[in-house]
Write an enzyme that holds these catalytic residues in place. Structure first.
Site, PDB file in Angstrom:
ATOM      1  N   ASP A   1       2.120  -9.213   9.787  1.00 14.85           N
ATOM      2  CA  ASP A   1       0.672  -9.361   9.611  1.00 14.85           C
ATOM      3  C   ASP A   1       0.351 -10.853   9.567  1.00 14.85           C
ATOM      4  OD1 ASP A   1      -0.123  -6.477   9.160  1.00 14.85           O
ATOM      5  OD2 ASP A   1       1.420  -6.725   7.635  1.00 14.85           O
TER       6      ASP A   1
ATOM      7  N   GLU B   1       5.561 -11.590   8.010  1.00 15.15           N
ATOM      8  CA  GLU B   1       4.991 -12.273   9.167  1.00 15.15           C
ATOM      9  C   GLU B   1       4.478 -11.319  10.239  1.00 15.15           C
ATOM     10  OE1 GLU B   1       8.063 -14.986  10.346  1.00 15.15           O
ATOM     11  OE2 GLU B   1       7.834 -16.224   8.538  1.00 15.15           O
TER      12      GLU B   1
ATOM     13  N   GLN C   1      -3.197 -12.013   8.524  1.00 14.46           N
ATOM     14  CA  GLN C   1      -3.360 -11.760   7.099  1.00 14.46           C
ATOM     15  C   GLN C   1      -2.637 -12.824   6.276  1.00 14.46           C
ATOM     16  OE1 GLN C   1      -3.043  -7.710   5.053  1.00 14.46           O
ATOM     17  NE2 GLN C   1      -1.018  -8.567   4.667  1.00 14.46           N
TER      18      GLN C   1
ATOM     19  N   HIS D   1       8.981  -3.970   3.664  1.00 16.66           N
ATOM     20  CA  HIS D   1       8.593  -4.178   2.272  1.00 16.66           C
ATOM     21  C   HIS D   1       9.804  -4.535   1.410  1.00 16.66           C
ATOM     22  CE1 HIS D   1       5.409  -1.154   3.571  1.00 16.66           C
ATOM     23  NE2 HIS D   1       4.677  -2.176   3.153  1.00 16.66           N
TER      24      HIS D   1
ATOM     25  N   GLU E   1      11.734  -0.853   5.369  1.00 17.45           N
ATOM     26  CA  GLU E   1      12.647  -1.981   5.254  1.00 17.45           C
ATOM     27  C   GLU E   1      11.920  -3.318   5.204  1.00 17.45           C
ATOM     28  OE1 GLU E   1      13.024   0.589   7.150  1.00 17.45           O
ATOM     29  OE2 GLU E   1      15.092   1.350   7.042  1.00 17.45           O
TER      30      GLU E   1
ATOM     31  N   LEU F   1       6.768   2.667   1.634  1.00 15.96           N
ATOM     32  CA  LEU F   1       7.639   1.510   1.744  1.00 15.96           C
ATOM     33  C   LEU F   1       8.721   1.706   2.810  1.00 15.96           C
ATOM     34  CD1 LEU F   1       8.167   0.564  -2.027  1.00 15.96           C
ATOM     35  CD2 LEU F   1       6.310  -0.080  -0.477  1.00 15.96           C
TER      36      LEU F   1
ATOM     37  N   MET G   1       0.835  -1.204   0.000  1.00 16.18           N
ATOM     38  CA  MET G   1       0.000   0.000   0.000  1.00 16.18           C
ATOM     39  C   MET G   1       0.871   1.255   0.000  1.00 16.18           C
ATOM     40  SD  MET G   1      -3.508  -0.746   2.048  1.00 16.18           S
ATOM     41  CE  MET G   1      -2.880  -0.479   3.690  1.00 16.18           C
TER      42      MET G   1
END
Length: 283
Positions: free
Chosen positions: A147, A145, A150, A34, A32, A30, A27
């Site tokens: 999330d 991890e 999710q 991502h 580290e 960004l 989303m």
């Protein structure tokens, strides 16, 4: 590094791509965490696609959609340090055209933990992830991890809907003080970053109890609650010790692999963190 903003143009580009395709959906804003996913895709796959789309379907009316960090120029600059073959940058009208009325809903895992606090959140996640999978057609997709719920729901989505995609989970990336990296950390002042580090400190104390042989779920929760609760600016949404696979809360003795997770408010900023623990490997 090609940038594409429409589904039609992306699909035209996709037809010319051969070999494995790693996909990192984001989303934006960004950090580290991502970028670690992008790096893992570079190591694993011949091609890498990153999407940047602030998905409104993941936000309730009272949540922070309007204030969520938007740093597209900085995001694109960060991605130049990696081998990214294409960045998919759709807008709302591209992803949710007039008349859009379809949602994908996972009905078990989505009702627990984050799903209790944010009832519409996971249907927004599963809907956009399914759409992106249909557009990108990756062979691999990379999720962090942090999330954890999710991640499990996406894994279930792939299994239930027969997507031929390998879901690769990547470890939590943390700040020097232990706070899990999150785009929402940008809301915090320097002093608040220090306060928020107590979340991971509490989780680590809970893990130490488990390692020492304490397998009573309530004692683990009480330890975590005490440390977080000692900081007046932190407000607990939930503290959970749950079955790692079903996410059903454990009462009493822990006899299976678990996910220990928390959601905490620091003023208006909601922060989540977790760790997994394998009882079988500790015996």
């Amino acid at each position: 590094m090609k940038t594409i903003s429409t589904i039609q143009k992306f699909r035209k580009w996709r037809k010319g791509i051969t070999g494995s395709i790693g996909f990192v959906p984001t989303m934006g804003a960004l950090h580290e965490g991502h970028l670690a996913l992008v790096a893992e895709s570079n190591k694993t796959c011949k091609n890498t696609v990153v999407s940047i789309y602030l998905n409104p379907a993941q936000f309730a009316q009272c949540e922070d959609l309007t204030t969520y960090p938007k740093t597209i120029e900085a995001d694109l600059e960060k991605l130049t340090n990696f081998r990214v073959d294409c960045i998919f940058l759709p807008n709302d009208s591209e992803m949710y055209p007039d008349g859009f009325s379809t949602r994908i809903q996972e009905n078990n895992l989505s009702c627990l933990l984050e799903g209790k606090s944010r009832p519409e959140f996971f249907s927004g996640v599963t809907t956009i992830v399914a759409k992106l999978f249909n557009i990108v057609e990756p062979t691999h997709a990379f999720f962090g991890e942090k999330d954890a719920q999710q991640l499990r729901i996406v894994q279930k989505l792939v299994k239930d809907l027969n997507y031929p995609i390998h879901i690769i989970s990547c470890p939590i990336i943390r700040e020097e003080n232990g706070l899990a990296r999150s785009s929402r950390n940008d809301y915090l002042t320097e002093a608040e970053h220090k306060i928020a580090s107590n979340i991971n400190k509490a989780l680590q104390n809970g893990k130490k109890l488990l390692i020492s042989g304490e397998h009573n779920s309530q004692i683990i929760k009480d330890e975590i609650t005490q440390i977080i609760g000692a900081e007046k600016l932190l407000r607990i949404d939930y503290i959970s010790v749950a079955d790692s696979h079903t996410l059903v809360e454990i009462s009493g003795k822990i006899e299976q692999d678990i996910l220990v997770s928390v959601a905490v408010y620091l003023k208006d900023t909601r922060l989540i963190d977790n760790f997994s623990y394998s009882i079988s490997s500790s015996r």
